[in-house]
Design an enzyme around this catalytic site. Structure first.
Site, PDB file in Angstrom:
ATOM      1  N   THR A 135      -7.144  53.627 -29.447  1.00 19.73           N
ATOM      2  CA  THR A 135      -7.418  54.542 -28.346  1.00 19.73           C
ATOM      3  C   THR A 135      -6.534  55.777 -28.418  1.00 19.73           C
ATOM      4  OG1 THR A 135      -7.232  54.767 -25.925  1.00 19.73           O
ATOM      5  CG2 THR A 135      -5.805  53.153 -26.970  1.00 19.73           C
ATOM      6  N   TYR A 178      -1.416  49.062 -21.015  1.00 20.62           N
ATOM      7  CA  TYR A 178      -2.578  49.187 -21.899  1.00 20.62           C
ATOM      8  C   TYR A 178      -2.232  50.005 -23.141  1.00 20.62           C
ATOM      9  CZ  TYR A 178      -7.101  50.865 -23.605  1.00 20.62           C
ATOM     10  OH  TYR A 178      -8.173  51.188 -24.400  1.00 20.62           O
TER      11      TYR A 178
END
Length: 366
Positions: A135, A178
């Site tokens: 990501t 995250y």
């Protein structure tokens, strides 16, 4: 077939962890349509994935193998890769908000689950290749980037950044649990190429959108915007709505994933920033304007505080992957948004949203 049962060994099997999800189901359809045998591994907890799985089964029949399992189960993961020649790992906990509430689970799924996949491949006599989706959050909030605030968006002061986007040389700066868990997984995947010679590639992805995406407030924001507008419900923007992202149609991503697997021998051990690039940038406010212009839908807006790790500007510099493979995005924003709108509208006519869309913060560890 249960996770405890051995799989029959065949050649040229593609295994997709998280294969019933948005990206996984699109990639599975691509390979199944090309005649490959595909094994989808998913725990089927994320809203909408059962709908995707039934769609794949209806289209492809016996060439599709389904294994209901969780990447946190190391034994199941080892069973899943038996006979695999190519592996794609999309299974993840996908929301920053969820990671802040349950950081241990976030770590177990994203970092621990990825390590299970890597160890399963390392144990193979002929290890399969691996393409892993990371990501842009591994670069953190990027507070050092000087921005200019325009009426509908932020733009970098630096002309190079404005013209090309963020490259892979940008310093890693994991922010939020995250970001930490995906960043750790990202680095493990790269290091297993160095330390053990595995053929691995990392995609650090920007915003992906397209059919089979069941967007929520926490993940899949393009589809989420469309869903809220189609339902006639108010929409909440976090921050001021001027955040800019480069968005990429899932069909363009599927082509990139296929090229990464095809050229894995010379790409192994590398990370690539993947997104729509500078030619496909949009702010939240601009996307709402585009949808309204093309559909006549105008949602009631409300604004909340900025969320942890939300970058005001992130655009992928995709030149490294383009140079390596010849890939370039083909689907423009207007075309892609129209396609997603039509798919969602058709789906909503077939069944109520509640039938396939659950809570926004479920873990997808399949």
């Amino acid at each position: 077939m249960s996770a405890a049962e051995p799989w029959e060994v065949e050649e040229d099997r593609t295994v997709i962890f998280g294969g019933a999800g948005f990206i996984g189901s699109n990639l599975a359809d691509h390979y199944l349509s090309a005649g490959r045998t595909v094994r989808v591994v998913d725990n089927l907890t994320r809203p909408g994935v059962v709908h995707n799985l039934r769609w794949l089964q209806a289209r492809h029949g016996a060439r599709l193998e389904v294994m209901t399992a969780d990447v946190r189960d190391a034994y199941a993961v080892k069973q899943a890769v038996i006979g695999a020649s190519h592996v794609f790992h999309f299974a993840a906990q996908v929301a920053v908000t969820t990671s802040l509430e349950t950081p241990v689970t976030d770590f177990e799924v994203n970092a621990g689950g990825t390590l299970n996949v890597l160890e399963a491949l390392r144990a193979m006599e002929r290890p399969a290749s691996l393409v892993f989706t990371s990501t842009n959050k591994v670069y953190g909030g990027m507070p050092g980037v000087a921005l200019v605030q325009k009426p509908s968006r932020y733009e970098p002061r630096d002309a190079g950044l404005r013209g090309h986007g963020v490259g892979e040389a940008c310093p890693l700066d994991f922010e939020s649990p995250y970001g930490c868990s995906k960043g750790a997984a990202d680095q493990y995947v790269l290091d297993y190429a160095r330390a053990y010679g595995l053929r691995t590639v990392v995609f650090r992805m920007s915003c992906i959108y397209g059919p089979r995406q069941f967007g929520t407030e926490d993940q899949g924001w393009v589809a989420h915007f469309l869903l809220r507008m189609l339902e006639g419900r108010p929409l909440t923007l976090y921050g001021d709505g001027k955040q800019v992202r480069d968005i990429l149609d899932v069909g363009d991503l599927v082509r990139a994933l296929g090229l990464a697997q095809q050229h894995i021998g010379r790409l192994k051990g590398q990370a690539f920033n993947i997104g729509g690039g500078p030619s496909r940038t949009v702010s939240l406010l601009e996307l709402l304007g585009l949808i309204s212009q093309r559909t006549g839908l105008r949602p009631a807006l409300q604004f909340e505080d900025w969320r942890t790790g939300d970058q005001r500007y992130y655009v992928s510099d995709t030149r490294k992957f383009q140079t390596a493979t010849g890939w370039a995005p083909q689907v423009g924003i207007a075309e892609g948004v129209d396609r997603l709108h039509d798919w969602l509208r058709t789906l909503m006519l077939e069944r109520p949203v509640a039938a396939w869309q659950g809570g926004a913060r479920e873990v997808h560890a399949g």
